[in-house]
Scaffold this active site. Structure first.
Site, PDB file in Angstrom:
ATOM      1  N   HIS A 182      34.711  -1.645  -8.333  1.00  0.00           N
ATOM      2  CA  HIS A 182      34.801  -0.521  -7.822  1.00  0.00           C
ATOM      3  C   HIS A 182      33.283   0.130  -7.504  1.00  0.00           C
ATOM      4  CE1 HIS A 182      39.065  -0.040  -8.875  1.00  0.00           C
ATOM      5  NE2 HIS A 182      38.728  -0.726  -9.935  1.00  0.00           N
ATOM      6  N   SER A 312      12.880  -1.683  11.962  1.00  0.00           N
ATOM      7  CA  SER A 312      12.950  -0.204  12.605  1.00  0.00           C
ATOM      8  C   SER A 312      11.893  -0.233  13.942  1.00  0.00           C
ATOM      9  CB  SER A 312      12.704   0.694  11.495  1.00  0.00           C
ATOM     10  OG  SER A 312      12.879   2.122  12.158  1.00  0.00           O
ATOM     11  N   LYS A 318       9.697  -1.156   7.361  1.00  0.00           N
ATOM     12  CA  LYS A 318      11.320  -1.376   7.021  1.00  0.00           C
ATOM     13  C   LYS A 318      11.733  -2.568   7.357  1.00  0.00           C
ATOM     14  CE  LYS A 318      15.698   1.277   7.222  1.00  0.00           C
ATOM     15  NZ  LYS A 318      16.594   0.190   7.638  1.00  0.00           N
ATOM     16  N   GLU A 325      24.121  -9.064   8.264  1.00  0.00           N
ATOM     17  CA  GLU A 325      24.673  -8.108   9.394  1.00  0.00           C
ATOM     18  C   GLU A 325      25.061  -9.146  10.560  1.00  0.00           C
ATOM     19  OE1 GLU A 325      21.866  -4.267   8.617  1.00  0.00           O
ATOM     20  OE2 GLU A 325      21.540  -5.689  10.222  1.00  0.00           O
TER      21      GLU A 325
END
Length: 455
Positions: A182, A312, A318, A325
């Protein structure tokens, strides 16, 4: 000089680009279906070339086609197989549902080339398409291309991913991390155990795909228009399947029931379902990697994925998990493709399925993307990630859920009280347990050893 020439078919005259190898029927399809701009896949073009080449061999053996024409057709088809004329297959995948347009495209290109090689007229229908119909050619092309691409792209890619996973897991055999259920802290697991779950998913995926291939190996060729074999020699189907098997090295065989093979795509729907399962597995693995890599400060930060590109356009420094992805997008595409294939599969009405080109496109795209995606995931994410070992080990030691190991000794209720106290006061579980139980420090160290809890 004109850029066009005039070609004729049963509907009359039509302008065809002067240097095109195709003829009237292909041109009509180009004009009728300006829809997606996506032509049939390379693997399907190769399969069509294989079908025409082996059919010409069989028809020569059966003394239905003379040596000169057969030789010329086989040479032309061989060049199609090699990919020399892919630009001569311009028809959109969203075309006549039987794929007749693409079959005639292949017939016309090969006939044009064969006429040059033979020094006499080679007819697209009478000679290149001898003993065939679009209704058995296109299902056969789908099965051929799907089988070969699965064996040559998908399974090798998955096996490579499996190998990388197993080697990486072995590297972290003794490192214990916090388990999570969870998305909340749970009992510890070894990093190798977590990765073994991923490896098992991929291993089962390979097994599932392989289990589907025997049905894909059944070829519709010889069923002709409706499954009765009209206009095909009685020996054509068996001889064709044998030649195809010998040439490719794969166990292709004549379909045991042409009526099924022409009217349905059940074997392809089955294979697509296995691809869907693999996509679900790879999406789970990719998302686990994204979560484990999250941060580097405010996230979980258990691993650092390779820094492959700036993440970015506005935030300097970043770095994003670009490979996981990309793979999740591949998986989403495969899941969508499976839905399309399922809808296409039920479009078999009476003796013919009328969504064959769309089925072929989605299936072959899924096979290619999953196979290539597995390699990318292995080489650019899993093989190169670095385990942030110090952080992982420290977090395990502070995990109040380790109290679960004390349940058989102190009971659930006292265990819950100890865990809550340790969490609320920012203390170690061991400290609180020493206060609230009769267990010694030595006993607690033995019971709460994270590594032993994973054995």
């Amino acid at each position: 000089m004109s850029d066009f020439r005039i070609e004729k078919d049963s509907l009359g005259e039509i302008k065809v680009p002067k240097n095109a190898l195709y003829a009237a029927q292909t041109q009509r399809a180009v004009e009728n279906f300006p829809i997606s701009g996506i032509p049939i896949p390379r693997a399907m073009i190769k399969a069509l070339g294989l079908i025409k080449q082996k059919a010409a061999e069989v028809n020569l053996d059966l003394e239905l086609l003379d040596e000169n024409k057969s030789k010329a057709i086989r040479k032309a088809a061989g060049e199609v197989i090699e990919g020399k004329y892919d630009d001569q297959f311009p028809i959109d995948i969203f075309q006549t549902g039987s794929g007749t347009s693409s079959n005639m495209n292949a017939n016309e290109v090969i006939a044009n080339l064969a006429t040059q090689y033979a020094g006499e007229k080679v007819h697209p229908n009478d000679h290149v398409n001898m003993g065939q119909s679009s209704n058995d050619v296109i299902p056969t092309a789908i099965h051929l291309s799907a089988y070969m691409e699965t064996e040559e792209v998908l399974i090798p890619g998955l096996k490579h991913l499996l190998d990388v996973l197993e080697k990486k897991a072995a590297k972290y055999e003794k490192i214990v991390k916090t388990g999570r259920t969870h998305l909340m802290d749970a009992m510890p697991v070894r990093v190798s155990q977590e990765m073994s779950g991923w490896a098992s998913q991929i291993r089962h995926g390979i097994d599932r795909v392989r289990a589907s291939l025997p049905r894909v190996a059944e070829l519709a060729q010889g069923g002709t228009a409706v499954g009765t074999g009209i206009n095909a020699h009685p020996e054509f189907a068996d001889r064709f399947a044998q030649k195809m098997s010998e040439f490719t090295g794969y166990p292709f065989k004549k379909s045991p029931n042409f009526f099924e093979s022409l009217a349905t795509q059940d074997a392809i729907v089955e294979l697509s379902g296995q691809l869907k399962t693999i996509a679900v597995s790879m999406m789970k693995i990719s998302n686990d990697l994204r979560w484990m890599n999250s941060g580097p400060i405010a996230g979980i930060g258990e691993i650092s994925l390779p820094a492959l590109q700036p993440g970015s356009s506005i935030m300097p420094g970043k770095i994003n998990p670009v490979i996981p992805e990309a793979i999740t997008m591949v998986c989403a595409q495969v899941l969508g493709g499976d839905v399309a294939i399922n809808i296409g599969g039920q479009a078999g009405v009476f003796q013919l399925n009328v969504m064959l080109p769309m089925i072929a496109h989605n299936l072959l795209q899924s096979i290619e993307c999953l196979g290539n995606g597995a390699r990318v995931l292995a080489d650019k994410a899993i093989e190169g990630f670095v385990l942030n070992e110090e952080k992982v080990v420290n977090l395990v030691g502070k995990n109040p859920i380790l109290v679960t190991a004390l349940n058989p000794i102190i009971g659930y209720d006292l265990g819950a009280q100890i865990a809550k106290t340790a969490y609320a006061e920012g203390r170690t579980l061991k400290e609180v347990a020493l206060e609230k139980t009769d267990l010694s420090e030595e006993e607690l160290d033995k019971i709460l050893d994270p590594l032993k809890l994973t054995l």
